[in-house]
Design an enzyme around this catalytic site. Structure first.
Site, PDB file in Angstrom:
ATOM      1  N   SER A 115      -9.739   1.726   3.357  1.00  0.00           N
ATOM      2  CA  SER A 115      -8.862   2.535   2.532  1.00  0.00           C
ATOM      3  C   SER A 115      -7.922   1.715   1.652  1.00  0.00           C
ATOM      4  O   SER A 115      -7.308   2.250   0.725  1.00  0.00           O
ATOM      5  CB  SER A 115      -8.047   3.475   3.416  1.00  0.00           C
ATOM      6  OG  SER A 115      -7.204   2.737   4.282  1.00  0.00           O
TER       7      SER A 115
ATOM      8  N   SER B 154      -9.905  -1.034   7.335  1.00  0.00           N
ATOM      9  CA  SER B 154      -9.378  -0.700   6.007  1.00  0.00           C
ATOM     10  C   SER B 154      -8.760  -1.859   5.238  1.00  0.00           C
ATOM     11  O   SER B 154      -8.429  -1.713   4.069  1.00  0.00           O
ATOM     12  CB  SER B 154      -8.343   0.426   6.110  1.00  0.00           C
ATOM     13  OG  SER B 154      -8.976   1.651   6.299  1.00  0.00           O
TER      14      SER B 154
ATOM     15  N   LYS C 144       0.837  -1.200   0.000  1.00  0.00           N
ATOM     16  CA  LYS C 144       0.000   0.000   0.000  1.00  0.00           C
ATOM     17  C   LYS C 144       0.875   1.255   0.000  1.00  0.00           C
ATOM     18  O   LYS C 144       1.986   1.241   0.536  1.00  0.00           O
ATOM     19  CB  LYS C 144      -0.897  -0.058   1.248  1.00  0.00           C
ATOM     20  CG  LYS C 144      -2.003   0.972   1.329  1.00  0.00           C
ATOM     21  CD  LYS C 144      -2.880   0.682   2.556  1.00  0.00           C
ATOM     22  CE  LYS C 144      -3.942   1.740   2.770  1.00  0.00           C
ATOM     23  NZ  LYS C 144      -4.802   1.407   3.919  1.00  0.00           N
TER      24      LYS C 144
END
Length: 487
Positions: A157, A181, A82
């Site tokens: 997210s 997330s 990420k």
């Protein structure tokens, strides 16, 4: 299963084929870049790829194998990370304009551990800006589409991480989970998402959102792949004082185990008005399957669940407003051009550099920490957090694991304009695990209107093993979802 393409293989299968000389690391990495080339325009999971470097690393790994050198536990496995996990020499932006040109100057501990075990990092995935959001629409770079329906969100997210696994662009992706997330996008995209106990995996090199809630997690196609990755990334780290010194077990030893006699709790507060009835059916089907495997299922109560969302949305923004104070246009990152004095530099830089959702949370956080409201909001929220934690402690003395839905709805449309409050309420089933610091896993449970729906297991702190055990047993009982071909 018959595999026509390498990208359809799990991480475990790829590693086995590499170790047995059936495949070279270069072949494996190339096949995933071919897949990315084919589907990435539709999905937009990644913000950057490191093709030349990754292929170079793959060739070096092939040379290592040829010379009979010891190979790491993730040898030959492509992995994505990420955009809020630092990697030396790699652009790391947290998908924010304020960091659009920031280059990592060191490796996060998880990245270091992956490299030491011969994993090959192939790219950086899209996310909501500073991990604030549940759609991946707040990214400064671009929106990401859900591989199951390109007109829907992948969740957030860690939406890019989940979409990259669901689109079979990579077998394993690392994300971060502050309030769901990793688990919510895993549910929306039909993959497995695992949030370890707070303090099980080092946060060193993870860009901070809310330091008492953040945890690096893993997304993969199977529970087995989660276990393989957790064996590498979990454990003590001199650079993160919050990491537990507890010994890390071999998580793969908890695969293919009998779950007869395990006691599973269903919290009545999670089966509420607002939960899509078809999602409840998916959970009910999982309950039926678990009973057939010999588990005992009982109703339990987590009485402070209704306070979880307001508690989280006081504490997380408060910590975020403090953590994000460092982005001021002076030390690093974006700097506004037209300013007259120091104060105007701060104001313009932060106004131009942060997106709307990040600014909203900074303002909420600053408000609840201010002198007149600290006791009324922040202090009270800390007390309620303790009550939520106690609820989990009490219940987990009675049952082995807790089973719940992951999200109250399926993936919503990219065009949906939900209010911030509506989006915050989407976190109702996931944030308690972060507030209580317990481990949690999201497993694909079935389909609703041809869209994937996950079920969530939560367990005692530092008992990731039982979640691996029960999720693996359920996965094998109900079968894996066939991921979209995207042809």
């Amino acid at each position: 299963m018959v595999y026509n393409n390498l990208y359809e293989l799990t991480a475990k299968e790829l590693r086995d084929k590499f170790l047995s000389n059936e495949l070279s690391a270069e072949e494996i990495v190339n096949s995933f870049y071919e897949r990315i080339e084919k589907v990435e325009d539709k999905i937009k999971s990644f913000v950057s790829l490191r093709k030349d470097k990754a292929l170079d690393e793959a060739r070096k790994l092939d040379e290592k194998r040829k010379n009979g050198e010891k190979l790491g536990r993730l040898a030959g496995i492509p992995i994505a990370i990420k955009d809020n996990i630092l990697m030396e020499g790699q652009k790391s932006t947290s998908c924010s304009k304020i960091l659009e040109n920031y280059i990592g100057i060191y490796d996060a501990t998880v990245v270091k551990k992956l490299k030491e075990e011969d994993a090959i990092i192939i790219g950086i995935t899209n996310m909501d800006e500073f991990a604030m959001g549940s759609t991946t629409k707040t990214s400064f770079h671009h929106k990401t589409s859900n591989p199951w329906d390109l007109n829907r969100v992948p969740g957030g997210s860690s939406g890019g991480a989940a979409a990259s696994v669901a689109a079979q662009e990579v077998p394993i992706s690392l994300g971060s989970d502050t309030g769901g997330s990793v688990r919510q996008p895993a549910s929306f995209c039909g993959v497995v998402g695992f949030k370890p106990t707070y303090g099980r995996v080092s946060r060193y090199g993870l860009m901070a959102f809310a330091s008492s809630l953040d945890q690096i997690g893993t997304l993969a196609k199977t529970v087995e792949d989660i276990a393989i990755c957790m064996n590498v990334i979990a454990g003590v780290d001199d650079y993160d004082a919050t990491v537990s010194k507890k010994e890390v077990p071999d998580y793969t030893e908890f695969l293919n185990k009998d779950i007869k006699g395990l006691k599973i709790g269903l919290p009545k507060e999670y089966f509420i008005e607002g939960l899509n009835p078809e999602i409840k059916n998916v959970v009910d089907n999982s309950v039926k399957a678990l009973k057939e495997l010999g588990a005992e299922v009982v109703e339990i109560s987590l009485p402070h669940t209704k306070y979880a969302v307001p508690t989280y949305y006081v504490l997380a923004p408060a910590e975020a407003s403090s953590n994000l104070a460092r982005f001021d246009g002076i030390r690093y990152g974006y700097r506004a051009k037209d300013y007259t004095d120091l104060e105007s530099l701060y104001v313009k830089t932060r106004s131009e550099g942060f997106g709307a959702e990040v600014k909203r949370r900074i303002m909420i956080g600053t408000y609840v920490l201010s002198a007149g409201f600290y006791d009324a909001y922040f202090k009270k929220a800390q007390k309620v957090r303790t009550l939520i934690k106690q609820d989990f402690e009490n219940v987990l003395n009675e049952v082995d694991v807790i089973l719940t839905p992951v999200a109250p709805s399926v993936a919503f449309k990219l065009s949906d304009t939900k209010t911030p409050i509506e989006l915050y309420l989407e976190d109702i089933f996931t944030i308690s695990a972060n507030l209580a610091g317990v481990p949690a896993i999201s497993l694909p449970g079935g389909l609703v209107d041809n869209l994937p729906v996950g079920v969530q297991f939560m367990g005692k702190p530092f008992d990731e093993e039982i979640l691996i055990k029960i999720a693996d047993a359920l996965e094998k009982k109900i079968g894996r979802l066939n991921l979209p071909k995207l042809d």
